[in-house]
Scaffold this motif. Structure first.
Motif: not given
Ligand code: MEV
Length: 314
Positions: A11, A13, A17-18, A20-21, A139, A141-143, A145-146, A186, A190, A271-272
């Motif tokens: 993927k 982004i 990124e970030h 979105v968490v 990760h 605390n993944p959002s 999105l991945d 990542t 994060v 990404g991260g």
């Molecule tokens: C990692 O690919 C994307 C981040 O926003 C972390 C997340 O969304 O879980 C950094």
């Protein structure tokens, strides 16, 4: 029809990124140029795992291996099957720890393969639930999105807890992806933003995160209206904010500058961060080639390119 294969892809982004968490919107694209394939076959004994990864897996990436094992456990538990009598083979062309969603993709692919092997239906909600549990190991605390993008066939506009909005891309532009060759964790990136926020007396980082969310929303409009120049500017601003949040590094900044000097409309990490890949926006195919060469000259170990016009093959 029964099959023993499960697939997922990388993927990219584009924005968010970030942020979105923290509940901000994001835009991400499936990146089928790099694929993850899991296959399952009968075998006597406890689950056997063979990983033919882009660059090894078990020794250098214990967390990815652990999250992969968790994904296998979850799939078998949910199907009420024991953790045995299966040989699982993973073949990945997704460079790990480069912001391309390798850890989510391996969990998506293996879960799909196991469900296919047992000829069981796997609905998307269940897949996301299981993959996100395993992603917590990789990760923290993944959002989400991945997990979503590595399993999705279309680009997504995603905000945690909100409905997923798939959309088609019709921009006359291209993305060049450049790999710094440096791994970026990542989980640590994060966590570093969370630590920053916690230490601050004023909500400086939270404000930057809100701005990243605004830029993602603007970017959605630019994509819908085919405004490549504006999208490029938004990407540049996003890179600056991410750098101020401490998730860029000198290799990423170097490739981002090289891409801009070679005529990119905009460039940013993806990404991260803290290593991994960056993306640059190009007007047309010949600009794309110029940027790709500039990235390789500036030290990128690999480059890819993809169209932002779905008809042209995203
Ligand atoms: C990692 O690919 C994307 C981040 O926003 C972390 C997340 O969304 O879980 C950094």
């Amino acid at each position: 029809m029964t099959t023993n294969i499960g697939k997922a892809h990388g993927k990219i982004i584009l924005m968010g990124e970030h942020a979105v968490v923290y509940g901000e919107p994001s835009i991400a694209l499936p990146f089928p140029a790099v694929e993850m394939i899991a296959s399952v076959s009968a075998y006597e004994g406890p689950v056997r795992l063979d990983c033919s990864y882009y660059h090894g897996i078990a020794d250098d990436m214990p967390e990815i291996l652990q999250s992969l094992k968790k994904a296998i456990e979850l799939a078998l538990e949910s199907l009420k099957q024991p953790y045995e009598n299966l040989a699982i083979n993973i073949e990945s062309a997704i460079p790990p720890e480069r912001g391309m969603g390798s850890s989510a993709a391996v969990a998506v692919a293996v879960t799909r393969a196991i469900y296919n092997y047992f000829n069981a239906d796997l609905d998307h909600g269940r897949l996301m639930h299981m993959v996100n549990i395993s992603e917590k190991i990789a990760h923290g605390n993944p959002s989400g999105l991945d997990a979503l993008t590595t399993s999705s066939l279309s680009p997504v506009y995603y905000r945690k807890g909100a409905d997923i909005i798939p959309f088609s891309l019709k921009m006359d532009a291209y993305l060049v992806v450049g790999d710094t060759g440096v791994t970026g964790q990542t989980k640590e990136a994060v966590q570093s933003i969370a630590d920053r926020i916690e230490k601050e007396a004023q909500p400086i980082s939270r404000e930057k995160i809100a701005l990243l969310g605004k830029l993602a929303n603007h970017a959605k409009g630019f994509l819908e209206r085919n405004e490549a120049k504006e999208l490029g500017e938004a990407m540049n601003q996003a890179h600056l904010l991410l750098a101020e949040l401490g998730v860029s590094n000198k290799e990423l900044d170097n490739l981002v500058s090289a891409a801009r000097e070679a005529g990119a409309l905009g460039a940013k990490l993806t990404g991260g961060g803290r290593g991994g890949c960056m993306i640059a926006l190009a007007n047309n195919q010949s600009e794309t080639e110029k940027i790709r060469l500039a990235l390789l000259n500036a030290g990128a170990v690999t480059t890819w390119m993809t169209s932002l016009n779905q008809e042209e093959g995203l």
